[in-house]
Design a protein around this motif. Structure first.
Motif, PDB file in Angstrom:
ATOM      1  N   UNK A  27       0.183  10.209  -1.938  1.00 45.86           N
ATOM      2  CA  UNK A  27       0.468   9.180  -1.061  1.00 45.86           C
ATOM      3  C   UNK A  27      -0.186   9.220   0.535  1.00 45.86           C
ATOM      4  N   UNK A  28      -0.310  10.301   0.802  1.00 52.20           N
ATOM      5  CA  UNK A  28      -0.828  10.591   2.265  1.00 52.20           C
ATOM      6  C   UNK A  28      -2.237  10.101   2.319  1.00 52.20           C
ATOM      7  N   UNK A  29      -2.945  10.224   1.148  1.00 56.18           N
ATOM      8  CA  UNK A  29      -4.314   9.703   1.495  1.00 56.18           C
ATOM      9  C   UNK A  29      -4.518   8.196   0.772  1.00 56.18           C
ATOM     10  N   UNK A  30      -3.412   7.947   0.251  1.00 53.12           N
ATOM     11  CA  UNK A  30      -3.072   6.476  -0.526  1.00 53.12           C
ATOM     12  C   UNK A  30      -4.270   6.221  -1.647  1.00 53.12           C
ATOM     13  N   UNK A  31      -4.609   7.476  -2.517  1.00 56.08           N
ATOM     14  CA  UNK A  31      -5.346   7.586  -3.660  1.00 56.08           C
ATOM     15  C   UNK A  31      -4.646   8.064  -4.710  1.00 56.08           C
ATOM     16  N   UNK A  32      -5.328   7.409  -5.678  1.00 55.36           N
ATOM     17  CA  UNK A  32      -4.774   7.943  -7.154  1.00 55.36           C
ATOM     18  C   UNK A  32      -5.750   8.061  -8.145  1.00 55.36           C
ATOM     19  N   UNK A  33      -5.701   9.068  -8.877  1.00 51.56           N
ATOM     20  CA  UNK A  33      -6.531   9.440 -10.171  1.00 51.56           C
ATOM     21  C   UNK A  33      -5.763   8.801 -11.285  1.00 51.56           C
ATOM     22  N   UNK A  34      -6.720   8.265 -12.260  1.00 52.38           N
ATOM     23  CA  UNK A  34      -6.194   8.113 -13.398  1.00 52.38           C
ATOM     24  C   UNK A  34      -7.065   8.863 -14.533  1.00 52.38           C
ATOM     25  N   UNK A  35      -6.535   9.182 -15.607  1.00 51.09           N
ATOM     26  CA  UNK A  35      -7.571   9.764 -16.649  1.00 51.09           C
ATOM     27  C   UNK A  35      -8.490   8.581 -17.005  1.00 51.09           C
ATOM     28  N   UNK A  52      -7.993   3.417  -4.752  1.00 49.25           N
ATOM     29  CA  UNK A  52      -6.922   3.328  -3.569  1.00 49.25           C
ATOM     30  C   UNK A  52      -5.534   2.917  -4.188  1.00 49.25           C
ATOM     31  N   UNK A  53      -4.333   3.039  -3.393  1.00 52.12           N
ATOM     32  CA  UNK A  53      -3.246   2.807  -4.189  1.00 52.12           C
ATOM     33  C   UNK A  53      -3.252   1.061  -3.907  1.00 52.12           C
ATOM     34  N   UNK A  54      -3.608   0.654  -3.120  1.00 47.16           N
ATOM     35  CA  UNK A  54      -3.501  -0.794  -2.702  1.00 47.16           C
ATOM     36  C   UNK A  54      -4.451  -1.713  -3.841  1.00 47.16           C
ATOM     37  N   UNK A  55      -5.349  -0.966  -4.459  1.00 44.85           N
ATOM     38  CA  UNK A  55      -5.984  -1.475  -5.711  1.00 44.85           C
ATOM     39  C   UNK A  55      -5.050  -1.855  -6.791  1.00 44.85           C
ATOM     40  N   UNK A  56      -4.309  -0.794  -7.097  1.00 42.54           N
ATOM     41  CA  UNK A  56      -3.346  -0.686  -8.382  1.00 42.54           C
ATOM     42  C   UNK A  56      -2.161  -1.391  -7.735  1.00 42.54           C
ATOM     43  N   UNK A  57      -1.552  -1.405  -6.609  1.00 43.45           N
ATOM     44  CA  UNK A  57      -0.393  -2.243  -6.299  1.00 43.45           C
ATOM     45  C   UNK A  57      -0.792  -3.727  -6.727  1.00 43.45           C
ATOM     46  N   UNK A  58      -1.788  -4.225  -6.153  1.00 41.34           N
ATOM     47  CA  UNK A  58      -2.253  -5.617  -6.368  1.00 41.34           C
ATOM     48  C   UNK A  58      -2.501  -6.157  -7.816  1.00 41.34           C
ATOM     49  N   UNK A  59      -2.516  -5.362  -8.825  1.00 40.53           N
ATOM     50  CA  UNK A  59      -2.552  -5.535 -10.221  1.00 40.53           C
ATOM     51  C   UNK A  59      -1.299  -5.496 -10.780  1.00 40.53           C
ATOM     52  N   UNK A  60      -0.274  -5.152  -9.893  1.00 42.41           N
ATOM     53  CA  UNK A  60       1.081  -5.313 -10.708  1.00 42.41           C
ATOM     54  C   UNK A  60       1.584  -6.821 -10.374  1.00 42.41           C
ATOM     55  N   UNK A  61       2.161  -7.262 -11.607  1.00 42.64           N
ATOM     56  CA  UNK A  61       2.665  -8.469 -11.411  1.00 42.64           C
ATOM     57  C   UNK A  61       3.664  -8.833 -10.154  1.00 42.64           C
ATOM     58  N   UNK A  62       3.216  -9.954  -9.537  1.00 43.65           N
ATOM     59  CA  UNK A  62       4.168 -10.083  -8.262  1.00 43.65           C
ATOM     60  C   UNK A  62       5.685 -10.060  -8.732  1.00 43.65           C
ATOM     61  N   UNK A  63       5.997 -10.600  -9.951  1.00 42.98           N
ATOM     62  CA  UNK A  63       7.559 -10.632 -10.012  1.00 42.98           C
ATOM     63  C   UNK A  63       8.164  -9.174 -10.338  1.00 42.98           C
ATOM     64  N   UNK A  64       7.147  -8.118 -10.648  1.00 42.19           N
ATOM     65  CA  UNK A  64       7.577  -6.742 -11.020  1.00 42.19           C
ATOM     66  C   UNK A  64       7.537  -5.944  -9.877  1.00 42.19           C
ATOM     67  N   UNK A  65       6.482  -6.221  -8.861  1.00 41.24           N
ATOM     68  CA  UNK A  65       6.105  -5.333  -7.878  1.00 41.24           C
ATOM     69  C   UNK A  65       7.212  -4.686  -6.936  1.00 41.24           C
ATOM     70  N   UNK A  66       8.305  -5.492  -6.460  1.00 41.95           N
ATOM     71  CA  UNK A  66       9.275  -5.054  -5.622  1.00 41.95           C
ATOM     72  C   UNK A  66      10.161  -4.017  -6.349  1.00 41.95           C
TER      73      UNK A  66
END
Length: 181
Positions: A27-35, A52-66
């Motif tokens: 979370x400090x670098x805002x990076x995530x590795x996926x297999x 980037x964590x932002x890349x994955x967050x924007x892929x979560x459905x807007x109704x589920x993100x919060x």
């Protein structure tokens, strides 16, 4: 307690076959590795590279993100022993996938801030995913070249202490992935 070698072998096989994905969050670098196989399952290029964590967050459905972010924050803040959340995740080619994500903080700094969290993700969607075919676009960064070795690369011998911390999560995800319709 200690993990058994056959458990690690089963987890490694499931991850390599894409039955479920593992993720490694900084979370400090805002990076995530996926297999890599998981990213291919979802249709994304550059399977070996972190995102980037932002890349994955924007892929979560807007109704589920919060709800997802509140659950994650509660775990970061120590209110829960583990993170677990179902949400819809937009793939690259087959629409939204229903996924179950589980994780656990495994490293904090001297102030208690999260430095590393490991987890899994299981695709609960019945319809098949449509993988992205051209995985060789853009530059390539070998595993570990960006300053950390991702969790999926640690499913090898000699990492028992780290695997002990997330053994329950890996076992639950393997059960979920192998019993899903």
């Amino acid at each position: 307690m200690g993990i058994r070698h056959d458990e690690v072998r089963n987890w490694r096989t499931a991850v390599e076959q894409g039955a479920f994905g593992v993720w490694d969050l900084n979370p400090l670098l805002e990076l995530v590795h996926y297999s890599p196989r998981w990213k291919e399952h979802l249709g994304f290029p550059h399977p070996e590279q972190p995102d980037s964590t932002a890349f994955w967050r924007c892929r979560v459905h807007p109704e589920d993100l919060d709800a997802m972010m509140l659950t994650l924050r509660a775990h970061f803040d120590g209110f829960t022993d583990t993170y677990e959340q179902r949400f819809r995740l937009r793939s690259n080619g087959s629409g939204y996938r229903h996924v179950l994500s589980r994780g656990r903080v495994v490293q904090r700094d001297h102030r208690g801030d999260v430095q590393r969290m490991l987890g899994t993700m299981v695709d609960l969607t019945v319809r098949p995913a449509t993988p992205y075919q051209d995985r060789f676009m853009g530059g390539h960064h070998p595993i570990g070249s960006l300053g950390c070795v991702p969790f999926h690369a640690l499913l090898e011998d000699g990492n028992e202490a780290l695997l002990d911390q997330v053994a329950g999560i890996l076992a639950a995800s393997l059960r979920q992935a192998t019993t899903a319709p």
